[in-house]
Write an enzyme that holds these catalytic residues in place. Sequence first.
Site, mmCIF file in Angstrom:
data_model
loop_
_atom_site.group_PDB
_atom_site.id
_atom_site.type_symbol
_atom_site.label_atom_id
_atom_site.label_comp_id
_atom_site.label_asym_id
_atom_site.label_seq_id
_atom_site.Cartn_x
_atom_site.Cartn_y
_atom_site.Cartn_z
ATOM 1 N N ALA A 257 0.882 -1.285 0.095
ATOM 2 C CA ALA A 257 -0.031 -0.059 0.248
ATOM 3 C C ALA A 257 0.668 1.117 0.039
ATOM 4 C CB ALA A 257 -0.905 -0.067 1.266
ATOM 5 N N ASP A 258 0.394 2.281 -0.575
ATOM 6 C CA ASP A 258 0.968 3.702 -0.701
ATOM 7 C C ASP A 258 0.350 4.468 0.409
ATOM 8 O OD1 ASP A 258 3.337 4.152 -2.822
ATOM 9 O OD2 ASP A 258 1.770 2.208 -3.483
ATOM 10 N N ARG A 259 -1.118 4.291 0.504
ATOM 11 C CA ARG A 259 -1.777 5.073 1.654
ATOM 12 C C ARG A 259 -2.972 4.101 1.813
ATOM 13 N NH1 ARG A 259 -2.371 11.251 2.378
ATOM 14 N NH2 ARG A 259 -0.523 11.296 1.131
ATOM 15 N N ALA A 267 -4.732 2.757 -1.228
ATOM 16 C CA ALA A 267 -4.294 3.203 -2.510
ATOM 17 C C ALA A 267 -2.944 2.292 -2.623
ATOM 18 C CB ALA A 267 -4.044 4.531 -2.575
#
Length: 382
Positions: A257-259, A267
Amino acid sequence: MAPLISIRSSNDKLEIVNQLLLPHVTEFLPIESVEDAHDAIKTMKIRGAPAIASLAALSFSQYLSRALKASPQPDFLASPEALKNHVEPILAYLYTARPTAVNLGAATRRLTNTLSSSIAAGKDTQFIVTDLILEGNAVADEDVGRNREMAKWGGEWLLKRVKDSGKDVSVLNVMTVCNTGSLATSGYGTALGLITYLHETGKLDKAYYTQTAPYHQGSRLTALELLTLNIPSVMICDTMVGSLFQHHDIHAVVVGADRIAKNGDTANKIGTYNAAVIAARHNIPFIVVAPISTVDLDIEHGSKIPIEQRPPLEACLVRGVLYPNDGKTEQVQVMITPPGIEGIYNPSFDVTPAELITAIVTEKGVAVKAEGESVFDLTPIV
């Protein structure tokens, strides 16, 4: 083969492997300034949310360490106030390199908080700078340990989940999207770390990884990492995920995950949402593995996550080596689309809704949704 690394750091020397050239060429680039770090992150010479946070923090530590050793020392070391006025814009500048990956913001906020608390404690400038250098180094140093923790949490949870479902299997097939291994972190990896854990404990049959598009480097880096670790693996095009699930027994999809928003919306690399939708159709567990620093409790849901739009030209180019070419390795970049296309849609990330996610894993444990709920309570794992 030697373990893959994204960053080499010793004393004031800082280097990164240029991921634009992998897997065919291994080239380490020196990072001599925060501007170099910003450029490397923005141009995706280094990628992966934890790795870019580590590089930003290490470049900041390098900058301050060199300032302490300079003779004469720069004016911003004259007082705590001068230091604050000088370094806060630098941290803000580093944060602008890539907007979606929350780890980068978490690292710069962590350093800003260290600055504020050291000033509030009445420390002199030299001690404040030392605190900042140590904190910047810690951002990178802590990453490997927490990756191993979340890999074990997630791996053991998945094994139990498969066993409780009544499936009589001794080894698992797991699919992943994009690269989340040592090249995307400071070591071991997040989602790829979970796959590595299963491999190391003899519980993995094969790892499947998607080729999200010809121009996305993540899948090629995943291939390189899996080969280095001697993990049996199969590459599939992202348009073939549905067919894979129809004809092969896949026990889980595991992604990084990036966020992650407060409700669990996540995301990640473009193509993750597609995989989640198809996994739900086939009742395959979909697991997100990411450090606590990736969870953004200030964002209620995924629609508030800023999605980075990459330059259109990137969607038209592919990099590789000429084949055959008399045994020589010559790397080239070519255009794969015709000129004159009216528009190009090229987001780096998409958002997978919490309702499609089975579990979210951090270094503190595993969160699942309560019975009847479509969103997560992430409180126990952050």
